[in-house]
Design a protein around this motif. Sequence first.
Motif, mmCIF file in Angstrom:
data_model
loop_
_atom_site.group_PDB
_atom_site.id
_atom_site.type_symbol
_atom_site.label_atom_id
_atom_site.label_comp_id
_atom_site.label_asym_id
_atom_site.label_seq_id
_atom_site.Cartn_x
_atom_site.Cartn_y
_atom_site.Cartn_z
ATOM 1 N N PHE A 6 0.866 -1.115 0.012
ATOM 2 C CA PHE A 6 -0.099 0.061 0.170
ATOM 3 C C PHE A 6 0.978 1.351 -0.017
ATOM 4 C CE2 PHE A 6 -2.661 -3.065 2.112
ATOM 5 C CZ PHE A 6 -3.706 -3.543 1.135
ATOM 6 N N ARG A 7 2.061 1.182 0.690
ATOM 7 C CA ARG A 7 2.950 2.409 0.704
ATOM 8 C C ARG A 7 3.580 2.582 -0.580
ATOM 9 N NH1 ARG A 7 2.881 1.201 5.822
ATOM 10 N NH2 ARG A 7 3.773 2.514 7.383
ATOM 11 N N GLY A 8 3.844 1.729 -1.308
ATOM 12 C CA GLY A 8 4.327 1.694 -3.011
ATOM 13 C C GLY A 8 3.160 2.232 -3.711
ATOM 14 N N ALA A 9 1.794 1.950 -3.404
ATOM 15 C CA ALA A 9 0.764 2.225 -4.340
ATOM 16 C C ALA A 9 0.696 3.709 -4.176
ATOM 17 C CB ALA A 9 -0.566 1.276 -3.833
ATOM 18 N N ILE A 10 0.545 4.115 -2.988
ATOM 19 C CA ILE A 10 0.351 5.549 -2.433
ATOM 20 C C ILE A 10 1.322 6.437 -3.266
ATOM 21 C CG2 ILE A 10 0.530 7.157 -0.617
ATOM 22 C CD1 ILE A 10 -0.881 5.080 1.193
ATOM 23 N N GLU A 18 1.186 14.074 -9.166
ATOM 24 C CA GLU A 18 1.901 15.349 -9.529
ATOM 25 C C GLU A 18 1.949 15.566 -11.209
ATOM 26 O OE1 GLU A 18 6.399 15.475 -8.508
ATOM 27 O OE2 GLU A 18 5.639 14.378 -6.615
ATOM 28 N N ILE A 19 1.991 14.418 -11.918
ATOM 29 C CA ILE A 19 1.863 14.476 -13.416
ATOM 30 C C ILE A 19 0.699 15.105 -13.637
ATOM 31 C CG2 ILE A 19 2.263 13.344 -15.698
ATOM 32 C CD1 ILE A 19 4.060 11.433 -13.819
ATOM 33 N N ASN A 20 -0.596 14.509 -13.487
ATOM 34 C CA ASN A 20 -1.818 15.119 -13.676
ATOM 35 C C ASN A 20 -2.563 15.425 -12.601
ATOM 36 O OD1 ASN A 20 -3.915 15.552 -14.830
ATOM 37 N ND2 ASN A 20 -4.294 13.672 -16.026
ATOM 38 N N PRO A 21 -2.741 16.581 -12.149
ATOM 39 C CA PRO A 21 -3.568 16.849 -10.782
ATOM 40 C C PRO A 21 -4.961 16.667 -10.972
ATOM 41 C CG PRO A 21 -1.885 18.495 -11.290
ATOM 42 C CD PRO A 21 -2.139 17.673 -12.224
ATOM 43 N N MET A 22 -5.361 16.382 -12.238
ATOM 44 C CA MET A 22 -6.955 16.222 -12.330
ATOM 45 C C MET A 22 -7.269 14.562 -12.810
ATOM 46 S SD MET A 22 -7.976 19.232 -12.116
ATOM 47 C CE MET A 22 -9.576 19.264 -12.724
ATOM 48 N N TYR A 23 -6.311 13.773 -12.230
ATOM 49 C CA TYR A 23 -6.737 12.466 -12.748
ATOM 50 C C TYR A 23 -7.372 11.580 -11.596
ATOM 51 C CZ TYR A 23 -4.758 7.519 -13.998
ATOM 52 O OH TYR A 23 -4.913 6.300 -14.331
ATOM 53 N N THR A 24 -8.575 11.551 -11.683
ATOM 54 C CA THR A 24 -9.548 11.248 -10.689
ATOM 55 C C THR A 24 -9.099 9.932 -10.059
ATOM 56 O OG1 THR A 24 -11.116 12.357 -11.850
ATOM 57 C CG2 THR A 24 -11.958 10.681 -10.224
ATOM 58 N N ASP A 25 -8.890 9.006 -11.002
ATOM 59 C CA ASP A 25 -8.514 7.437 -10.661
ATOM 60 C C ASP A 25 -7.224 7.199 -9.810
ATOM 61 O OD1 ASP A 25 -10.717 6.609 -12.240
ATOM 62 O OD2 ASP A 25 -9.575 6.045 -13.942
ATOM 63 N N ALA A 26 -6.463 8.322 -9.737
ATOM 64 C CA ALA A 26 -5.287 8.207 -9.038
ATOM 65 C C ALA A 26 -5.760 8.731 -7.707
ATOM 66 C CB ALA A 26 -4.211 9.366 -9.615
ATOM 67 N N PHE A 27 -6.691 9.611 -7.471
ATOM 68 C CA PHE A 27 -6.788 10.074 -6.181
ATOM 69 C C PHE A 27 -7.810 8.769 -5.589
ATOM 70 C CE2 PHE A 27 -6.293 14.484 -7.724
ATOM 71 C CZ PHE A 27 -5.516 14.851 -6.464
ATOM 72 N N LYS A 34 -4.947 4.153 1.257
ATOM 73 C CA LYS A 34 -4.938 4.662 2.478
ATOM 74 C C LYS A 34 -5.960 4.017 3.313
ATOM 75 C CE LYS A 34 -3.094 9.281 1.155
ATOM 76 N NZ LYS A 34 -3.516 10.771 1.227
ATOM 77 N N PHE A 35 -7.282 3.835 2.966
ATOM 78 C CA PHE A 35 -8.087 3.180 3.451
ATOM 79 C C PHE A 35 -7.760 1.626 4.075
ATOM 80 C CE2 PHE A 35 -11.725 0.225 4.174
ATOM 81 C CZ PHE A 35 -12.753 0.970 4.690
ATOM 82 N N LYS A 36 -6.985 1.128 3.249
ATOM 83 C CA LYS A 36 -6.367 -0.147 3.557
ATOM 84 C C LYS A 36 -5.405 -0.275 4.797
ATOM 85 C CE LYS A 36 -8.381 -3.066 0.506
ATOM 86 N NZ LYS A 36 -9.253 -4.197 0.910
ATOM 87 N N MET A 37 -4.921 1.007 4.891
ATOM 88 C CA MET A 37 -3.955 1.077 5.741
ATOM 89 C C MET A 37 -4.525 1.790 7.145
ATOM 90 S SD MET A 37 -0.447 2.419 3.449
ATOM 91 C CE MET A 37 0.562 2.449 5.103
ATOM 92 N N ASP A 38 -5.808 1.934 7.139
ATOM 93 C CA ASP A 38 -6.484 2.306 8.209
ATOM 94 C C ASP A 38 -6.475 4.013 8.251
ATOM 95 O OD1 ASP A 38 -7.722 -0.048 8.768
ATOM 96 O OD2 ASP A 38 -6.070 -0.323 10.322
ATOM 97 N N ASP A 39 -5.953 4.733 7.280
ATOM 98 C CA ASP A 39 -5.641 6.165 7.048
ATOM 99 C C ASP A 39 -7.057 6.699 6.915
ATOM 100 O OD1 ASP A 39 -5.402 8.888 6.927
ATOM 101 O OD2 ASP A 39 -3.788 8.442 5.644
ATOM 102 N N PHE A 40 -8.169 6.556 7.605
ATOM 103 C CA PHE A 40 -9.507 6.976 7.213
ATOM 104 C C PHE A 40 -9.691 8.318 6.652
ATOM 105 C CE2 PHE A 40 -10.168 3.206 9.998
ATOM 106 C CZ PHE A 40 -10.257 2.118 8.735
ATOM 107 N N ALA A 41 -9.086 9.112 7.648
ATOM 108 C CA ALA A 41 -9.049 10.542 7.221
ATOM 109 C C ALA A 41 -8.247 10.965 5.856
ATOM 110 C CB ALA A 41 -8.472 11.481 8.420
ATOM 111 N N GLY A 42 -7.331 10.361 5.650
ATOM 112 C CA GLY A 42 -6.732 10.345 4.319
ATOM 113 C C GLY A 42 -7.253 10.080 3.134
ATOM 114 N N ALA A 43 -8.247 8.840 3.485
ATOM 115 C CA ALA A 43 -8.860 8.313 2.345
ATOM 116 C C ALA A 43 -9.924 9.191 2.004
ATOM 117 C CB ALA A 43 -9.365 6.856 2.834
#
Length: 102
Positions: A6-10, A18-27, A34-43
Amino acid sequence: LFLSDFRGAIADYSLAIEINPMYTDAFTGRGMAKFKMDDFAGAIADYSKAIAISPKSSEAYYGRGLAKLALNQTDSGCLDLSKAGELGTEARAYEAIKMFCN
């Protein structure tokens, strides 16, 4: 999707953003990691950015709803799940609503 790095995926999703700030699928993908890492606020923050870019992103509403439920934000989470159902993730969204919102 990704298996357990998950860290690598993040990091990868962050580079894509960074390359495309409008890339919905990346967000959305970074929110899932982040959800899988229990970072619910970040998710929630990432899913909210995805929704701001693509207001009809059912996956982002679904993920944000689950993350809000994990933080005991039941009313808001259930509203997001309902919106996800309206936008296309009916089966999963309505199953989650049955489990957590009624």
